[in-house]
Design a protein around this motif. Structure first.
Motif, PDB file in Angstrom:
ATOM      1  N   VAL A 191       0.857  -1.189   0.000  1.00 61.47           N
ATOM      2  CA  VAL A 191       0.000   0.000   0.000  1.00 61.47           C
ATOM      3  C   VAL A 191       0.893   1.240   0.000  1.00 61.47           C
ATOM      4  N   HIS A 192       0.849   1.957  -1.107  1.00 67.19           N
ATOM      5  CA  HIS A 192       1.638   3.180  -1.250  1.00 67.19           C
ATOM      6  C   HIS A 192       0.780   4.390  -0.918  1.00 67.19           C
ATOM      7  N   THR A 193       1.451   5.478  -0.582  1.00 65.98           N
ATOM      8  CA  THR A 193       0.764   6.757  -0.490  1.00 65.98           C
ATOM      9  C   THR A 193       1.237   7.580  -1.677  1.00 65.98           C
ATOM     10  N   LEU A 194       0.332   8.267  -2.307  1.00 61.68           N
ATOM     11  CA  LEU A 194       0.705   9.054  -3.485  1.00 61.68           C
ATOM     12  C   LEU A 194       1.815  10.055  -3.145  1.00 61.68           C
ATOM     13  N   ALA A 195       2.844  10.079  -3.984  1.00 63.85           N
ATOM     14  CA  ALA A 195       3.908  11.087  -3.837  1.00 63.85           C
ATOM     15  C   ALA A 195       3.931  11.861  -5.149  1.00 63.85           C
ATOM     16  N   LEU A 196       3.642  13.125  -5.061  1.00 61.07           N
ATOM     17  CA  LEU A 196       3.546  13.903  -6.307  1.00 61.07           C
ATOM     18  C   LEU A 196       4.775  14.770  -6.525  1.00 61.07           C
ATOM     19  N   LYS A 197       5.625  14.356  -7.430  1.00 60.29           N
ATOM     20  CA  LYS A 197       6.813  15.157  -7.740  1.00 60.29           C
ATOM     21  C   LYS A 197       6.435  16.154  -8.828  1.00 60.29           C
ATOM     22  N   ARG A 198       7.221  17.234  -8.874  1.00 61.18           N
ATOM     23  CA  ARG A 198       6.927  18.258  -9.891  1.00 61.18           C
ATOM     24  C   ARG A 198       7.086  17.727 -11.306  1.00 61.18           C
ATOM     25  N   SER A 199       7.981  16.701 -11.463  1.00 59.03           N
ATOM     26  CA  SER A 199       8.234  16.204 -12.814  1.00 59.03           C
ATOM     27  C   SER A 199       7.105  15.297 -13.340  1.00 59.03           C
ATOM     28  N   SER A 200       6.096  15.027 -12.499  1.00 63.38           N
ATOM     29  CA  SER A 200       4.989  14.203 -13.004  1.00 63.38           C
ATOM     30  C   SER A 200       3.963  15.102 -13.691  1.00 63.38           C
TER      31      SER A 200
END
Ligand code: SF4
Length: 489
Positions: free
Chosen positions: A357-366
């Motif tokens: 189970v991951h937690t969303l990680a939002l990088k700027r490059s996405s």
């Protein structure tokens, strides 16, 4: 926002903590206490006889909090204690202003369980648990999670011997690009990527051969093999066959405890690929639905259906893989708690050996990171993880591995859950850096671990497949660094 630093050099820790509350905001660090802005955290450390006075003023729009404390300690400990206290004050001020209390407290590192293990070593179980809760302000629940994971990891770490190593094979290609992904992976839809794939695989087989020769000369013992990506499932069955064959020719696989191929996207799974994987004794595969909500799959650019996730899993079981992992993500855009709950319930009903189970990680490059799309906040993601934890535990899964990425929503974690005795060894070997990982392919990083120490040296391969192909001579030359490392101690 602006982070003002005055009288200390704990800027890295203060910035990491501010980022927990404002993950997508640019944080400018200014070494000057004066000036007020609409979004500022001012930190001061002022010496007095026998200690430091630490102060934090946080101004976020209309909200303002000012906190202060005195830190008295021996000279040797004063800086560390002042740093800790400043972080605690930031935590208190920003939790109050934002209404979000991060359950990991001020602990922002990527490996909480590794920290737990080190603290247990230094101060015993009681001391380590106390330090987590009272100093790092980690919640009761996350402290227990770190402790459980640390204990599970320790057993796996102990399997590793001085000459152990694992092999990582990088396939940085995917069927299409997911909107939340910041990984360097090339969509195979793109004509250029498709064109270079055969040449990439040729060079990869060459690097496998070179690495196998070095490992054999050094008398290293292979513990686990892991194909990751990207999406290794983009390879056609004959391409898989050749690559797995190259590994068999180059390495002694008689000592391998675990062989994983992270197939990845369910739409890449075919009976022929599964047959080839089984033929080469791959025992563990990962098929990643991420969500069982069709609307979300479309929104995040994953060109597969919920039905394909279920069918590919059933097919894998029919082919006799003894361990199948399924990845889920909490906090995907537009997903409600009910959506996530239904994904967890569906995954559990299928009964795979591993659920991560991951937690969303939002990088700027996405793509998502730049699109301005709303994603769940910390409180919503926290509730999702609590549900997953409760349901997985009551369904016979235990947490055995954990890490965090920077910019994980709410500074939350990714946890590998498994049925009894079904831990993925590679995940722990790699995350805890308990033995060398020889990594091959574009973007791969070989990590050389000196046994019995925390010394880790890295050898970097070129990031992009076309650089990897054109600069291959350099890469094969760098691989000699493995020998130099082992011969230097
Ligand atoms: S399948 Fe994985 S690596 Fe590929 S684009 Fe999606 S998230 Fe990124």
């Amino acid at each position: 926002m602006i982070l003002r630093i005055f009288g200390h050099d704990f800027h890295y820790e203060c910035e990491s903590l501010c980022r927990v509350y404002f993950p997508n905001e640019k944080i400018n660090i200014v070494y000057d206490e004066s000036g007020e802005d609409e979004r500022t955290v001012i930190t001061r450390c002022i010496p007095f006889n026998g200690g430091n006075r630490v102060e934090v003023d946080a101004v976020i729009g209309e909200e303002k909090r000012s906190l202060a404390a005195e830190v008295c300690a021996d000279e040797a400990e004063l800086a560390d204690k002042s740093e800790l206290r400043i972080c605690q004050l930031i935590f208190e001020a920003l939790s109050d202003i934002t209404g979000y209390t991060p359950p990991w407290g001020i602990q922002t590192g990527v490996r909480p369980s590794k920290l737990m293990l080190r603290l247990i070593d230094e101060m015993g179980v009681e001391g380590a648990l106390r330090y987590f809760k009272e100093d790092l302000l980690v919640s009761e629940e996350k402290t227990a999670l770190a402790h459980t994971v640390a204990s599970a990891e320790e057993k796996i770490i102990n399997l590793s011997e001085n000459n152990s190593f694992s092999l990582y094979v990088s396939i940085p290609f995917c069927p299409s690009r997911c909107s939340y992904c910041s990984f360097v992976s090339h969509s195979i839809d793109n004509a250029n990527a498709k064109r270079i794939l055969p040449e990439y695989l040729e060079k990869l087989a060459e690097e496998i051969e070179i690495s196998g020769r070095i490992a054999s000369e050094l008398g290293l013992k292979l513990e686990s093999v892991y194909f990751g990506g990207g999406t290794p499932g983009v390879l056609e069955a004959p391409q898989m066959d050749r690559l797995l064959g190259a590994i068999e020719k180059s390495f002694d696989l008689s000592t391998v405890r675990e062989y994983t191929v992270e197939v990845g996207r369910p739409d890449t799974v075919t009976p022929e690929k599964l047959r080839i994987l089984r033929l080469h004794n791959v025992g563990r595969i990962s098929i990643n639905p991420q969500t069982f909500n069709q609307k979300t799959l479309e929104l995040i650019g994953r060109n597969h259906s919920v039905e394909q996730s279920v069918k590919s899993y059933q097919l894998a079981k029919a082919y006799g893989f003894d361990c199948v992992n399924m990845d889920l993500i909490a906090g995907l855009p537009d997903e409600s708690f009910e959506d996530f709950r239904s994904s967890v319930d569906t995954a559990i009903s299928l009964s795979p050996e591993n659920i991560t189970v991951h937690t969303l990680a939002l990088k700027r490059s996405s793509n998502l990171g730049t699109s301005g799309t709303e994603v769940s906040g910390g409180n919503a993601a926290k509730k999702m993880l609590e549900y997953a934890s409760e349901r997985l535990r009551e369904s016979g899964y235990e947490p055995y591995y954990m890490y965090r990425q920077s910019k994980c929503v709410g500074n939350l974690e990714n946890v590998g859950w498994c049925k009894k005795g079904k831990e993925c060894l590679y995940n722990v070997f790699m995350m805890e850096e308990c033995h060398t990982v020889i990594a091959v392919g574009a973007g791969a990083v070989t990590k050389l671990c000196e046994p019995g120490t925390t010394n880790v040296e890295r050898i970097f391969n070129y990031k992009y497949p076309y650089e990897y192909i054109s600069g291959f001579d350099k890469i094969s030359e760098r691989k000699n660094g493995i020998k130099s490392f082992y011969l230097s101690y």
